[in-house]
Scaffold this motif. Structure first.
Motif, PDB file in Angstrom:
ATOM      1  N   ILE A 136      37.820  41.635  49.203  1.00 23.66           N
ATOM      2  CA  ILE A 136      36.656  41.346  50.057  1.00 23.66           C
ATOM      3  C   ILE A 136      35.468  42.223  49.649  1.00 23.66           C
ATOM      4  O   ILE A 136      34.335  41.753  49.537  1.00 23.66           O
ATOM      5  CB  ILE A 136      37.014  41.603  51.541  1.00 23.66           C
ATOM      6  CG1 ILE A 136      38.095  40.618  51.987  1.00 23.66           C
ATOM      7  CG2 ILE A 136      35.784  41.465  52.421  1.00 23.66           C
ATOM      8  CD1 ILE A 136      38.526  40.828  53.422  1.00 23.66           C
ATOM      9  N   LEU A 190      29.243  42.256  44.824  1.00 23.57           N
ATOM     10  CA  LEU A 190      28.586  41.423  43.813  1.00 23.57           C
ATOM     11  C   LEU A 190      27.350  40.741  44.389  1.00 23.57           C
ATOM     12  O   LEU A 190      26.365  40.509  43.681  1.00 23.57           O
ATOM     13  CB  LEU A 190      29.566  40.366  43.279  1.00 23.57           C
ATOM     14  CG  LEU A 190      30.685  40.899  42.382  1.00 23.57           C
ATOM     15  CD1 LEU A 190      31.711  39.813  42.109  1.00 23.57           C
ATOM     16  CD2 LEU A 190      30.118  41.450  41.084  1.00 23.57           C
ATOM     17  N   THR A 191      27.417  40.408  45.687  1.00 27.80           N
ATOM     18  CA  THR A 191      26.262  39.776  46.311  1.00 27.80           C
ATOM     19  C   THR A 191      25.224  40.821  46.727  1.00 27.80           C
ATOM     20  O   THR A 191      24.031  40.635  46.503  1.00 27.80           O
ATOM     21  CB  THR A 191      26.686  38.974  47.554  1.00 27.80           C
ATOM     22  OG1 THR A 191      27.809  38.186  47.192  1.00 27.80           O
ATOM     23  CG2 THR A 191      25.568  38.097  48.035  1.00 27.80           C
ATOM     24  N   ILE A 192      25.716  41.901  47.324  1.00 31.51           N
ATOM     25  CA  ILE A 192      24.789  42.911  47.849  1.00 31.51           C
ATOM     26  C   ILE A 192      23.844  43.392  46.756  1.00 31.51           C
ATOM     27  O   ILE A 192      22.655  43.596  46.978  1.00 31.51           O
ATOM     28  CB  ILE A 192      25.577  44.104  48.453  1.00 31.51           C
ATOM     29  CG1 ILE A 192      26.352  43.646  49.684  1.00 31.51           C
ATOM     30  CG2 ILE A 192      24.628  45.235  48.835  1.00 31.51           C
ATOM     31  CD1 ILE A 192      27.290  44.677  50.249  1.00 31.51           C
ATOM     32  N   ILE A 193      24.382  43.523  45.551  1.00 31.49           N
ATOM     33  CA  ILE A 193      23.589  44.056  44.450  1.00 31.49           C
ATOM     34  C   ILE A 193      22.381  43.160  44.150  1.00 31.49           C
ATOM     35  O   ILE A 193      21.366  43.594  43.649  1.00 31.49           O
ATOM     36  CB  ILE A 193      24.504  44.224  43.206  1.00 31.49           C
ATOM     37  CG1 ILE A 193      23.950  45.295  42.293  1.00 31.49           C
ATOM     38  CG2 ILE A 193      24.716  42.936  42.471  1.00 31.49           C
ATOM     39  CD1 ILE A 193      24.229  46.665  42.795  1.00 31.49           C
ATOM     40  N   MET A 221      33.863  41.192  46.240  1.00 35.76           N
ATOM     41  CA  MET A 221      33.040  39.994  46.390  1.00 35.76           C
ATOM     42  C   MET A 221      31.723  40.326  47.082  1.00 35.76           C
ATOM     43  O   MET A 221      30.650  39.882  46.668  1.00 35.76           O
ATOM     44  CB  MET A 221      33.803  38.930  47.179  1.00 35.76           C
ATOM     45  CG  MET A 221      34.917  38.265  46.373  1.00 35.76           C
ATOM     46  SD  MET A 221      36.134  37.424  47.407  1.00 35.76           S
ATOM     47  CE  MET A 221      35.148  36.130  48.109  1.00 35.76           C
ATOM     48  N   ALA A 222      31.819  41.135  48.128  1.00 32.90           N
ATOM     49  CA  ALA A 222      30.611  41.493  48.865  1.00 32.90           C
ATOM     50  C   ALA A 222      29.656  42.292  47.981  1.00 32.90           C
ATOM     51  O   ALA A 222      28.454  42.012  47.946  1.00 32.90           O
ATOM     52  CB  ALA A 222      30.978  42.289  50.110  1.00 32.90           C
ATOM     53  N   ILE A 263      33.311  48.977  48.973  1.00 25.60           N
ATOM     54  CA  ILE A 263      31.952  48.556  48.591  1.00 25.60           C
ATOM     55  C   ILE A 263      31.181  49.747  48.027  1.00 25.60           C
ATOM     56  O   ILE A 263      30.565  49.656  46.963  1.00 25.60           O
ATOM     57  CB  ILE A 263      31.221  47.958  49.815  1.00 25.60           C
ATOM     58  CG1 ILE A 263      31.918  46.661  50.241  1.00 25.60           C
ATOM     59  CG2 ILE A 263      29.753  47.708  49.508  1.00 25.60           C
ATOM     60  CD1 ILE A 263      31.308  45.997  51.431  1.00 25.60           C
TER      61      ILE A 263
END
Lengths: 274, 345, 260
Positions: C74, C80-83, C77-78, C141
């Motif tokens: 989780i 990769l988006t947050i960046i 995946m998170a 994260i």
């Protein structure tokens, strides 16, 4: 690229259910108080906090967490640099070596520290065996800070180590070639590039050390009270969940607000984490 | 590596299923202090009755309460202390126990029936009991220690361990001043607070469980302690002595109760009955080292335990008190204790 | 490596491992207390006869592994988006990530307990794992983000331009580069999980105990040296595995050295 945005969905959903909803429960508790057996809305829990006694406890917690974080950074950074040098090639082993002590239960480790540091403990016995003066290590703020540093040290070393080991050696060599001495290379090349790791380390040490309570009690001889102890007490012994929730909300609000305030500063934003 | 993960995942799934299916067969869910039973007795109960014991542990009365009162975890038996039982009775969280169904109830001594926390003896069956006193190291202290006031003697600066519990510490201060430990009088409590802040200068540390090991090693000269713990310490360091202060002290009873939301009432009754059986009670007390409320069980204990005057002191002339339901005073206590802790040394 | 570095490394290792050594030594102490009496193996023998510690041990491992794996997935995946996020969106999601870090254990424990009670989820292994994932994911994260930030995005874009599928490009380009961060995150998650007492205490039932719950609950009567014994066994097992793999790795390196 837009597809990548969906990757956050599980985390977002998870956070809503397991973080936001419980947080709301907490906020509701913090605005209630029990009067004559009835639960009523009130600001009492927040008002109660503005008492020199409790404010002092909060300030002390901040001071100890701050010292802990700084000492962790100053001691962990050189270690991370040593570990990222060529002599240590097996990264997994290094990772495990640093974190392995933490797999022994923290209560057991703290008990072991007491055996070592007590007035009649192992270290003082060794000192007196060699005719050296003994020292009281435990039962004060210093012991608490030591305990916290020990406990959170790996959380500082590992991210910094990860960041440093990613730095391209050719950048460092280029800097040397251009005539920079070691210190300048560190200041201008290595440190800025390792900043994301440093910031992660700072966060992972500072935030949890604000709310520890077990180390405070055991190594500090129960003589110092920190915000973590106070919150814990409200939920268990005192059974005043309203005040406990309010204390927790105040703590969270202070940190999150200062992060939002400071992250307006562009130079810190380069860390990207805040 | 992949195989390992698979095995772990399968194991977790299987054990989850087992955990769920457990409720269909006969079980009794017991919630007790950690390490506060000889677990062999649970197995003997299972063999004898065919009822499976699901056994869980808690570290303090208050944590047990928070979980039982606010979570929806249902237990069949709890073993809390006196004041907590009183609180739970007042909040109508316990179901009545029909003692006529408990054949071994006759072995519980009369002194442990109809106590203040359960005056009509409808809700609880005593499990263990003990007093609180001072443990001191006779190789470090030559004087006679016999009163709480000795814990305020400047001679023993940095030699004293108090208990890191607001209830017990305030009890000591109140008793030293000659008040009841259940006082609700603000003036008396304010004086007790003053005493504790003054005492802080002499204290080496406020300790919990870790204090026992420290006392055995001679880290401090005296400590506030429960009789059961004192017994453990004295067994390892013969210089240690246990006394009941002459100003009077506190005694506790831990008792078995059945919460209202229990799912296996009949099995709970059988379990209580089993635990009251003198041989079983003796086996448990021999393991945990506290005092048994059953004379018949005491007779079966090893000699040195049976005749111990720490576990079974001569109580003539000692004024003993028990904590009442503290719900109305916890806020005050918490405030006093925070002030004591925040006071400079 | 120069001397100062070596000394520094040794000092840190001694500090990190000295309590572990004490813990191991006291697993051979005949007394239950922290004063040394005489040498014994009795705690090891008792350990093998103690089903509740054994079951607590396996539950600890199950919860540790499962929660570490799920939170790593989780969290990865998170991250990769947050960046990719900028501005207020990013700040909000990071603030959300800090909430579990800033909450005292007791607050997480009790608020999750209230949640499960409200939703009528029976307490047990499932609630335990769900709770552990909740407090683990932020650490994952935070561990992955620095490596992601140091990543050169052009390489990934180039791979896509050359016809690689996003999954393939991720596997071949991004993952190898951020792997140390992912591993660190997983290890920290596992560490936090096996050490947690407060959150576990309030979110388990049905006889599901972890080692931490056992240890903390023993506090009234003194922690049994059986715990030292099991800790010693765990420690020695891991050290053995490490040594063996290390020797193998160095042998392999030597062999390769002969060939090339």
């Amino acid at each position: 690229m837009s597809k990548r945005k969906y990757l956050i969905t599980p985390y977002a959903l998870w956070s809503i259910i397991f973080v936001i909803v419980p947080l709301f429960l907490l906020i509701i508790y913090s605005f209630t108080t029990t009067k004559d057996g009835k639960t009523v809305l009130s600001l009492e829990s927040y008002m109660k906090f503005f008492d020199p006694l409790y404010v002092e406890v909060l300030l002390r917690s901040f001071r100890l967490a701050f010292i802990t974080t700084i000492v962790c950074l100053v001691t962990a950074y050189p270690l991370a640099m040593i570990l990222s040098s060529k002599e240590f090639s097996n990264k997994t082993i290094i990772l495990i070596l640093i974190i392995l002590p933490m797999w022994m239960n923290s209560l057991m480790r703290t008990y072991a520290w007491m055996i070592l540091l007590e007035n009649k403990g192992i270290i003082n016995n060794i000192l007196s065996f060699f005719g050296l003066p003994t020292k009281q290590f435990l039962y004060d703020e210093g012991a608490i800070i030591f305990g916290m540093i020990y406990n959170f040290f790996p959380f500082m070393v590992l991210p910094i180590y990860n960041s440093i080991s990613k730095i391209d050696i050719s950048l460092i060599e280029a800097s040397h070639d251009l005539g920079a001495n070691k210190f300048t290379t560190f200041r201008k090349v290595i440190f800025p590039l390792s900043l994301p790791g440093v910031i992660t380390g700072l966060i992972m040490v500072f935030m949890p050390s604000l709310t520890t309570f077990m180390i405070t009690r055991l190594l500090g001889g129960g003589q110092v009270i920190l915000i973590g102890n106070m919150i814990e007490e409200q939920f268990t012994r005192t059974n005043n969940w309203g005040f406990g929730s309010a204390l927790s909300m105040i703590l969270m609000a202070i940190i999150l607000m200062s992060i939002i305030f400071f992250s307006k500063n562009e130079s810190l934003d380069s860390g990207g984490l805040i | 590596m992949k195989k390992t993960w698979k095995i772990i995942l399968t194991m977790s799934v299987v054990s989850t299923l087992v955990g769920c299916s457990g409720s269909s067969s006969e079980v009794v869910k017991v919630y007790n202090w950690g390490d506060y039973i000889d677990e062999n007795t649970n197995r003997m109960f299972e063999e004898e009755t065919g009822i499976k014991v699901i056994y869980e542990v808690f570290p303090t009365n208050e944590e047990m309460y928070a979980k039982v009162a606010h979570g929806n975890a249902a237990y069949d038996i709890l073993i809390p202390s006196d004041y907590m039982i009183e609180k739970m009775i007042n909040e109508e969280r316990l179901s009545k126990i029909d003692v006529t169904q408990i054949s071994n109830y006759i072995f519980i001594d009369d002194e442990f029936k109809n106590l203040v926390y359960d005056p009509n003896n409808e809700y609880s069956v005593a499990y263990s009991w003990g007093t609180m006193g001072i443990v001191y190291n006779s190789s470090l202290i030559s004087d006679q220690i016999d009163e709480w006031a000795d814990m305020w003697d400047p001679k023993y600066e940095n030699q004293i361990f108090m208990y890191d519990s607001e209830r017990d510490s305030i009890m000591v201060a109140l008793k030293k001043l000659g008040y009841s430990m259940n006082t609700r009088d603000e003036k008396e409590l304010a004086l007790a607070k003053k005493e504790l802040i003054e005492q802080k200068k002499l204290i080496l540390a406020y300790v919990g469980d870790e204090g026992k090991g420290k006392m055995i090693n001679g880290e401090a000269a005296m400590m506030l302690a429960w009789a059961g713990d004192a017994e453990v310490m004295m067994a390892e360091n013969p210089d240690l002595k246990y006394i009941l202060p002459k100003e009077g002290t506190n005694y506790f009873v831990d008792a078995m109760v059945i919460p209202k939301n229990c799912e296996n009432y009949d099995n709970a009754i059988k379990y209580i009955d089993f635990m009251c059986r003198p041989e079983i009670a003796a086996q448990n007390m021999a393991y945990i080292g506290y005092s048994t409320p059953s004379s018949a069980a005491r007779e079966l204990l090893p000699k040195e335990m049976k005749n111990s005057d720490v576990a079974y002191p001569d109580l003539t002339g000692v004024s003993l008190e028990m904590f009442n339901d503290p719900s109305d005073i916890v806020e005050t206590y918490s405030r006093i204790w925070t002030e004591v802790k925040a006071a400079s040394k | 490596m120069n001397k100062i570095k070596k000394i520094y490394l040794w000092i840190i290792m001694i500090i990190l491992y000295s309590p572990i050594l004490v813990l191991i030594v006291f697993s051979f102490n005949s007394s239950k207390s922290t004063s040394w009496q005489e040498f014994t193996f009795k705690w090891y023998i008792q350990l093998f006869e103690n089903p509740s510690i054994q079951s607590a041990f396996s539950y600890t491992l199950i919860v540790g592994f499962v929660s570490a794996i799920i939170s790593t997935i989780i969290g990865l995946m998170a991250a990769l988006t947050i960046i990719k996020l900028r501005g207020i969106k990013r700040r909000l999601i990071m603030a959300l990530t800090y909430i579990p870090l800033l909450s005292p254990d007791i607050v997480i424990g009790i608020s999750l307990m209230m949640l499960y009670s409200t939703l009528n989820i029976p307490f047990g292994l499932i609630t335990l794992i769900l709770s552990h994932i909740t407090f683990n994911t932020p650490y994952v994260i935070l561990s992955i983000m620095p490596r992601l930030m140091q990543l050169n995005p052009n390489v990934y874009e180039a791979a896509l331009d050359l016809g690689a599928t996003p999954v393939y490009a991720f596997k071949k380009i991004i993952l190898p580069d951020i792997l140390p961060g992912v591993l660190t995150g997983a290890f920290i998650a596992f560490t936090l999980s096996i050490d947690d007492f407060v959150v576990s205490f309030f979110n388990t039932a049905s006889g599901v105990n972890t080692l931490s719950i056992q240890i903390y609950s023993m506090a009234r009567r003194g922690v049994s040296p059986e715990i030292n014994a099991i800790s010693t066994l765990i420690f020695l097992t891991i050290v053995t595995i490490l040594t063996v793999t290390n020797i193998r790795a160095s042998r392999k390196a030597k062999l390769e050295g002969y060939f090339y």
